[in-house]
Write an enzyme that holds these catalytic residues in place. Structure first.
Site, PDB file in Angstrom:
ATOM      1  N   HIS A   1     -77.269  24.862 -52.550  1.00 20.93           N
ATOM      2  CA  HIS A   1     -76.344  24.104 -51.687  1.00 20.93           C
ATOM      3  C   HIS A   1     -74.845  24.288 -51.987  1.00 20.93           C
ATOM      4  O   HIS A   1     -74.165  23.336 -52.382  1.00 20.93           O
ATOM      5  CB  HIS A   1     -76.704  22.620 -51.659  1.00 20.93           C
ATOM      6  CG  HIS A   1     -77.082  21.982 -52.986  1.00 20.93           C
ATOM      7  ND1 HIS A   1     -76.348  22.145 -54.139  1.00 20.93           N
ATOM      8  CD2 HIS A   1     -78.132  21.181 -53.316  1.00 20.93           C
ATOM      9  CE1 HIS A   1     -76.920  21.468 -55.110  1.00 20.93           C
ATOM     10  NE2 HIS A   1     -78.003  20.877 -54.645  1.00 20.93           N
TER      11      HIS A   1
ATOM     12  N   HIS B   1     -87.599  19.145 -50.931  1.00 20.43           N
ATOM     13  CA  HIS B   1     -88.124  18.088 -51.805  1.00 20.43           C
ATOM     14  C   HIS B   1     -89.318  17.451 -51.102  1.00 20.43           C
ATOM     15  O   HIS B   1     -89.169  16.891 -50.011  1.00 20.43           O
ATOM     16  CB  HIS B   1     -87.053  17.037 -52.097  1.00 20.43           C
ATOM     17  CG  HIS B   1     -85.888  17.580 -52.868  1.00 20.43           C
ATOM     18  ND1 HIS B   1     -85.879  17.666 -54.251  1.00 20.43           N
ATOM     19  CD2 HIS B   1     -84.708  18.110 -52.463  1.00 20.43           C
ATOM     20  CE1 HIS B   1     -84.725  18.203 -54.651  1.00 20.43           C
ATOM     21  NE2 HIS B   1     -84.003  18.485 -53.586  1.00 20.43           N
TER      22      HIS B   1
ATOM     23  N   GLY C   1     -78.995  12.320 -50.356  1.00 17.59           N
ATOM     24  CA  GLY C   1     -79.976  13.232 -49.771  1.00 17.59           C
ATOM     25  C   GLY C   1     -80.275  12.901 -48.329  1.00 17.59           C
ATOM     26  O   GLY C   1     -80.170  11.739 -47.919  1.00 17.59           O
TER      27      GLY C   1
ATOM     28  N   ASP D   1     -82.582  21.739 -48.256  1.00 21.60           N
ATOM     29  CA  ASP D   1     -82.433  20.632 -49.218  1.00 21.60           C
ATOM     30  C   ASP D   1     -82.980  19.342 -48.607  1.00 21.60           C
ATOM     31  O   ASP D   1     -82.410  18.258 -48.788  1.00 21.60           O
ATOM     32  CB  ASP D   1     -80.974  20.469 -49.681  1.00 21.60           C
ATOM     33  CG  ASP D   1     -80.878  19.555 -50.903  1.00 21.60           C
ATOM     34  OD1 ASP D   1     -81.923  19.228 -51.492  1.00 21.60           O
ATOM     35  OD2 ASP D   1     -79.741  19.167 -51.258  1.00 21.60           O
TER      36      ASP D   1
HETATM   37  N1  LIG Z   1     -79.399  16.674 -52.296  1.00 25.75           N
HETATM   38  C1  LIG Z   1     -79.466  15.424 -52.647  1.00 25.75           C
HETATM   39  O1  LIG Z   1     -78.549  14.649 -52.361  1.00 25.75           O
HETATM   40  N2  LIG Z   1     -80.534  14.930 -53.299  1.00 25.75           N
HETATM   41  C2  LIG Z   1     -81.647  15.668 -53.830  1.00 25.75           C
HETATM   42  C3  LIG Z   1     -81.318  16.312 -55.127  1.00 25.75           C
HETATM   43  C4  LIG Z   1     -80.422  17.510 -55.008  1.00 25.75           C
HETATM   44  O2  LIG Z   1     -80.648  18.396 -54.164  1.00 25.75           O
HETATM   45  O3  LIG Z   1     -79.484  17.650 -55.798  1.00 25.75           O
HETATM   46  C5  LIG Z   1     -82.811  14.733 -53.978  1.00 25.75           C
HETATM   47  O4  LIG Z   1     -83.784  15.045 -54.696  1.00 25.75           O
HETATM   48  O5  LIG Z   1     -82.814  13.671 -53.342  1.00 25.75           O
HETATM   49 ZN   LIG Z   2     -79.090  19.740 -55.869  1.00 22.33          ZN
HETATM   50 ZN   LIG Z   3     -82.199  19.468 -53.704  1.00 20.73          ZN
END
Ligand SMILES: NC(=O)N[C@@H](CC(=O)O)C(=O)O
Ligand SMILES: [Zn+2]
Ligand SMILES: [Zn+2]
Length: 422
Positions: A226, A54, A318, A299
């Protein structure tokens, strides 16, 4: 510039000299003008490839930008990252994916390969313009509503069928939304003790089971984001044994951390899917070794301070991942270089269709996308010392093995002496 990496160990093999030509390719010819790097004790790996990153641009440049995320990636040994579509605006049109792709080119630290949304605005109602994104300059091949599950089975089926035309893949965030309403952490003993609403393993497993059947029915490629539970591993194992075209990823944090981390209510450990039990962690490790899970994906999910340093239930899920992924994998599995190269570079490059990455470093003519690791170095994770614009790492204060000394993208150094060159 040409480089001579003197005494380097390719994938843990005998020390040798590796020549990087000024044309950006690996060569077997020496060049008098080459910059010599003493690589004694360093291990060369094909540049790491992340299929799940991200970068937050456009929209949340306060948390990360394409440039800061690219720098974090290069420092983590990556030469390519796939940027998730849950930006603002969402990457659901050719215009947005081309913007992200161009920003990646301008930063010039890793190849930034945009992922396109499956549905308009990630709303799960109407299919986005997948074809236009595929034929755009960004040449999108992976589509995902990550952050949200494509819960509607008919829409999921149509998307799977649609991407077959250009050998695309749907990357699913497997979470049955009705089973996770209000969920805060893994449903189990710890959630009961802490009084937090649980996110049951079956919410993930039910969607993966449905999706492998859909992918089998229409003969399409499915990728599962994930994976976090032992039950998911069993569903994947059976599907692969039947020949379903499914691939799967696991994150470094799901290979190391458990739901016990939530005990102190520190939101740095809040993530989606949630940290699970030690039994799940063991099953995920074994699945990565067996190849039931194909790749490690970070992730990497940067969040601004106000979105993370607050009450658990208000915090965004996240955690950061790019700068710590290889050290975590090294600490879990030890110096299994062939395994690491496959699960963190070769297989992800194949899934994402990134032809120039995950190549053979012993073959003259391959693009010089590689990273040099010092496996004997130890370092302490300091959140403020990371290149990411955010500091939500769950590993703060931990001593980790393995330091990235240098990274090369098409023969150009992006990291030298452990520092980003720009
Ligand atoms: N992994 C997470 O907890 N968050 C991710 C979104 C995601 O991967 O589902 C995000 O965009 O912050
Ligand atoms: Zn996700
Ligand atoms: Zn993600």
């Amino acid at each position: 510039m040409a480089y001579l990496l003197k005494g380097v160990s390719i994938l843990g093999g005998k020390p040798t000299d590796l020549h990087l030509g000024d044309d950006g390719l690996i060569t077997d010819r020496s060049d008098d003008k080459a910059e010599v790097i003493d690589a004694t004790g360093l291990v060369a790996l094909p540049g790491l490839v992340d299929v799940h990153t991200h970068l937050r641009e456009p929209g949340r440049e306060d948390a990360e930008t394409v440039e800061t995320g690219s720098r974090a990636a290069a420092l983590g040994g990556y030469t390519a990252v796939c940027a998730m579509a849950n930006t603002s605006p969402v990457a659901d049109t050719a215009g947005v994916v081309e913007q992200v792709w161009r920003l990646g080119r301008e930063a010039g630290l890793v190849d930034v390969q945009p992922i396109g949304a499956v549905t308009v605005g990630l709303a799960g109602k109407q299919m986005a313009e997948l074809g236009a994104m595929a034929t755009s300059a960004a040449k999108v091949r992976i589509f995902s509503d990550d952050g949200f599950c494509v819960a509607d089975p008919k829409l999921m089926r149509r998307a799977l069928e649609y991407v077959k035309a250009f050998d695309g893949v749907i990357a699913q965030h497997a979470e049955e939304p009705r089973l996770t309403e209000g969920a805060q952490m893994h449903e189990g003993e710890v959630s009961t003790r802490l009084g937090l609403t649980g996110w049951p393993a079956v919410a993930e497993e039910a969607i993966i089971a449905r999706d492998v059947l859909l992918a089998e029915h229409v003969g399409s490629r499915l990728h599962v984001c994930h994976v976090s539970t032992a039950g998911s591993v069993e569903v994947l194992r059976q599907a692969k044994a039947r020949g379903v075209r499914v691939t799967a990823e696991v994150t470094p944090h799901h290979l190391l951390l458990t739901d016990e981390m939530a005990s102190g209510y520190d939101p740095v450990f809040k993530v989606n899917p949630p940290l699970r039990t030690a039994r799940d962690v063991d099953a995920l490790r074994q699945a990565l070794l067996d190849g039931v899970i194909d790749v490690v994906a970070t992730d990497h999910a940067p969040h601004a301070v106000q979105d993370k340093e607050c009450e658990w239930s208000y915090a965004r899920p996240g955690m950061l991942g790019l700068e710590t992924a290889l050290p975590i994998v090294l600490s879990v599995f030890g110096e299994k270089w062939e395994l690491i190269a496959d699960r963190m570079s070769i297989a992800p490059a194949r899934i994402a269709g990134l032809a120039g990455h995950g190549g053979d470093l012993t073959k003259a003519g391959s693009p010089a996308n590689l990273t040099l690791v010092d496996p004997s170095a130890r370092w302490v994770v300091e959140p403020g010392g990371l290149a990411s614009r955010s500091s939500n790492t769950p590993y703060a204060g931990m001593t980790l093995p393995g330091r990235i000394v240098a990274t090369f993208l098409r023969g150009e150094a992006t990291v030298l002496d452990g520092k980003a060159v720009k």
